[in-house]
Design an enzyme around this catalytic site. Structure first.
Site, PDB file in Angstrom:
ATOM      1  N   ILE A 136       5.915   5.281   4.134  1.00 48.13           N
ATOM      2  CA  ILE A 136       5.726   3.861   3.817  1.00 48.13           C
ATOM      3  C   ILE A 136       4.228   3.728   3.553  1.00 48.13           C
ATOM      4  O   ILE A 136       3.430   3.688   4.482  1.00 48.13           O
ATOM      5  CB  ILE A 136       6.185   2.952   4.968  1.00 48.13           C
ATOM      6  N   PRO A 137       3.826   3.685   2.285  1.00 49.58           N
ATOM      7  CA  PRO A 137       2.414   3.860   1.912  1.00 49.58           C
ATOM      8  C   PRO A 137       1.529   2.626   2.132  1.00 49.58           C
ATOM      9  O   PRO A 137       1.063   1.996   1.186  1.00 49.58           O
ATOM     10  CB  PRO A 137       2.507   4.229   0.431  1.00 49.58           C
ATOM     11  N   CYS A 138       1.254   2.307   3.391  1.00 48.47           N
ATOM     12  CA  CYS A 138       0.436   1.140   3.703  1.00 48.47           C
ATOM     13  C   CYS A 138      -0.999   1.272   3.195  1.00 48.47           C
ATOM     14  O   CYS A 138      -1.713   0.276   3.101  1.00 48.47           O
ATOM     15  CB  CYS A 138       0.468   0.845   5.200  1.00 48.47           C
ATOM     16  N   HIS A 139      -1.397   2.494   2.819  1.00 48.82           N
ATOM     17  CA  HIS A 139      -2.730   2.666   2.239  1.00 48.82           C
ATOM     18  C   HIS A 139      -2.850   1.949   0.894  1.00 48.82           C
ATOM     19  O   HIS A 139      -3.954   1.729   0.421  1.00 48.82           O
ATOM     20  CB  HIS A 139      -3.087   4.152   2.110  1.00 48.82           C
ATOM     21  N   ARG A 140      -1.732   1.561   0.302  1.00 49.77           N
ATOM     22  CA  ARG A 140      -1.744   0.867  -0.994  1.00 49.77           C
ATOM     23  C   ARG A 140      -1.969  -0.635  -0.854  1.00 49.77           C
ATOM     24  O   ARG A 140      -1.832  -1.378  -1.829  1.00 49.77           O
ATOM     25  CB  ARG A 140      -0.436   1.140  -1.733  1.00 49.77           C
TER      26      ARG A 140
END
Length: 176
Positions: A136-140
């Site tokens: 779940i790419p929360c860095h985006r």
């Protein structure tokens, strides 16, 4: 991303014990700890370079480790892992919105908040509570005026912000 209900143990100085991970995968910014249980991934953790690789203790941990390695090789890789049903209904709503952000793109906390009908601060809290970074790419998700925090850390020169910068650069995002 350590919370008070996190079962990972710490020793003097706050160091996580590597034996609590089902696998540890070396990555360019340090390592990823993988914790599996009962056929589900329960956590992916960004770890500093002081952690050494650890062979997978089960088939799911091996699968997760292979997927982490594939992402490092190819930023377009999409994770396909059985994730434990952790988090609140609101967090899941935010995480679904984040998972829909394509590689190479970034949304602000405010933009995600509009998508889920909430406030930017609540979105930031849900991002920080994400048990499954990379999958779940929360860095985006970034602040309106810059990179923002990451994994409940916002020290401009800290480990987690360096991880976020590496991930965004790896995915072709520049200028944050």
């Amino acid at each position: 991303m350590m919370s008070s209900d996190n079962p990972l143990k710490r020793v003097a100085g706050g160091q996580l014990l590597a034996q609590h991970f089902s696998a540890v995968v070396a990555v360019p910014f340090g390592a990823i700890g993988i914790r599996t249980e009962a056929g589900l991934v329960h956590e992916l953790v960004y770890l500093p370079p002081s952690f050494h690789e650890k062979d997978a203790s089960d088939a799911l941990a091996e699968r997760a480790a292979q997927q982490v390695s594939r992402y490092v090789e190819q930023p377009d890789f999409r994770f396909d892992l059985p994730l434990a049903p952790l988090g609140t209904a609101f967090q899941h709503k935010v995480w679904r919105a984040i998972a829909a952000i394509p590689r190479g793109q970034v949304l602000t906390y405010g933009q995600v908040a509009k998508l889920v009908g909430s406030a930017p601060r609540a979105v930031g809290q849900a991002c920080g509570a994400n048990w499954f970074p990379l999958a779940i790419p929360c860095h985006r998700v970034a602040a309106a005026g810059g990179i923002g925090g990451f994994s409940h850390h916002d020290d401009e020169d800290g480990f987690h912000i360096r991880v976020k910068r590496w991930l965004l650069q790896h995915e072709g995002v520049v200028g944050l």
